[in-house]
Design an enzyme around this catalytic site. Structure first.
Site, PDB file in Angstrom:
ATOM      1  CG  ASN A  66      -0.242  -0.115   2.532  1.00  0.00           C
ATOM      2  OD1 ASN A  66       0.854   0.434   2.710  1.00  0.00           O
ATOM      3  ND2 ASN A  66      -0.840  -0.816   3.489  1.00  0.00           N
ATOM      4  CE  LYS A  84       2.272   2.958   8.525  1.00  0.00           C
ATOM      5  NZ  LYS A  84       3.220   1.829   8.628  1.00  0.00           N
ATOM      6  CD  GLU A  85       2.373  -2.720   3.425  1.00  0.00           C
ATOM      7  OE1 GLU A  85       2.098  -3.526   4.340  1.00  0.00           O
ATOM      8  OE2 GLU A  85       1.978  -2.867   2.243  1.00  0.00           O
ATOM      9  CG  ASP A 110      -3.533 -11.015   4.802  1.00  0.00           C
ATOM     10  OD1 ASP A 110      -2.351 -10.620   4.704  1.00  0.00           O
ATOM     11  OD2 ASP A 110      -4.129 -11.127   5.885  1.00  0.00           O
TER      12      ASP A 110
END
Length: 357
Positions: A235, A237-238, A306
């Site tokens: 995402n 943020k990641e 997931d």
């Protein structure tokens, strides 16, 4: 790239380049054979995958609140029901098997009643679980308290230190044995200790020696271990964390972020954008935004990542193009976000979601 159904559709609908994203996607999906997507979903049942990662038990206590605690200004939950399911890598495996894939999970657990409940949950969910026991480690448990489908409190019991050298060797041996039986490995990293450098190296060796796909759904500290993996699906943020960027200060477009990830880590990128869809940066699709065409009614976002990773991987295994895989992942994400808890997605739900664009 020119043979991609999305590219053909885009060339026929140039007016949508003006920014009407949802109508563009509806037009594009009209150009993609409905049979092709449905056949791919049915194909999921022919795939064999291995999930490696941090397994945990998600326990949900639901009830109602009628009064405030006289001992402290907090609500009193009158518990009415309780159930347990796997979370973390278990949720990834649960989604893969629910979509039809022959699924094996490798993880770590402790011993005792919580570990027993975890094993029972994996058996109920229908995949093969290889849980290597550590008598000195507590089984990870996340207990959630729910009122009217809204979470009021979560209590975590966990240990996050790296597993011991002895356990690491057992995990590596299991990966080396099981990787020969599958077409892909999905790494589900929750930074709880299983994904050591040695475990990551074993996964990457399997990719190189056996020619299998590796989808790395990982936390930032592990990204260097997976340079050259098949794909990642972070995402926003990641994505910033992978690149060592401050999300609030960096001013990069989706395209710039995805391209940086692609070039830095030599990996195909599906940048997940929540309600904005997915930005695809791969060898065959060098920069394409696939908007979210589905109405997203968020009840709980736990487990969405997931499910997205599972659907992307299975779609790739079943021969869909990168944008088509993103369309399926968008539909899957919309369904899962509407459920409470780390829930599984069925093929029927996914096909139904495609009809509701």
């Amino acid at each position: 790239f020119s043979t991609d159904p999305f590219s053909k559709a885009l060339s026929q609908f140039p007016r949508f380049a003006q920014g009407d994203a949802r109508n563009m996607l509806v037009a594009i999906m009209d150009q993609i054979a409905d049979k092709r997507l449905k056949d791919a979903i049915r194909c999921f049942a022919e795939r064999k995958v291995l999930v490696v990662g941090d397994v945990m038990l998600d326990r949900y206590v639901s009830g109602r609140v009628d009064r405030i605690n006289p001992e402290a200004p907090v609500p009193i939950l009158l518990a009415q029901s309780e159930y347990a399911a796997t979370g973390g890598a278990g949720n990834t495996a649960k989604n893969a098997v629910a979509l039809g894939a022959d699924t094996t999970l490798i993880g770590i657990s402790g011993t005792g009643p919580v570990a027993a409940d975890l094993i029972e949950a994996t058996e109920r969910e229908g995949y093969r679980a290889i849980l290597i026991k550590d008598p000195f480690r507590r089984t990870i448990e996340k207990r959630r308290y729910i009122i009217r489908n809204q979470q009021m409190l979560r209590v975590d019991t966990e240990e996050t230190g790296a597993i011991s050298g002895e356990l690491e060797q057992q995990v590596i041996a299991a990966i080396e044995r099981e990787a020969r039986q599958v077409e892909a490995i999905l790494v589900s990293d929750y930074a709880k200790g299983i994904l050591t450098e040695g475990v990551a190296a074993a996964i990457m060796r399997a990719q190189k020696e056996l020619g299998i796909l590796v989808m790395a759904d990982i936390k930032a500290p592990s990204i260097q271990f997976f340079r050259g993996a098949t794909a990642i699906a972070p995402n926003l943020k990641e994505a910033h964390e992978y690149l060592g960027l401050n999300r609030h200060q960096a001013r990069f477009s989706w395209r710039e972020l995805a391209l940086r990830l692609y070039e830095t880590f030599e990996v195909e990128v599906y940048l997940t954008l929540s309600e904005d869809g997915i930005f695809v940066q791969t060898r065959d699709t060098p920069g394409l935004h696939v908007p979210q065409a589905h109405r997203v009614e968020v009840a709980d976002t736990s487990g969405c990542g997931d499910t997205t990773a599972v659907v992307l991987l299975l779609a790739r295994l079943c021969g869909l193009t990168d944008p088509e895989a993103a369309v399926l992942a968008n539909a899957a994400g919309a369904v899962i976000a509407s459920k409470v808890g780390a829930a599984a997605l069925s093929p029927v739900e996914l096909i139904q979601a495609l009809k509701e664009v």
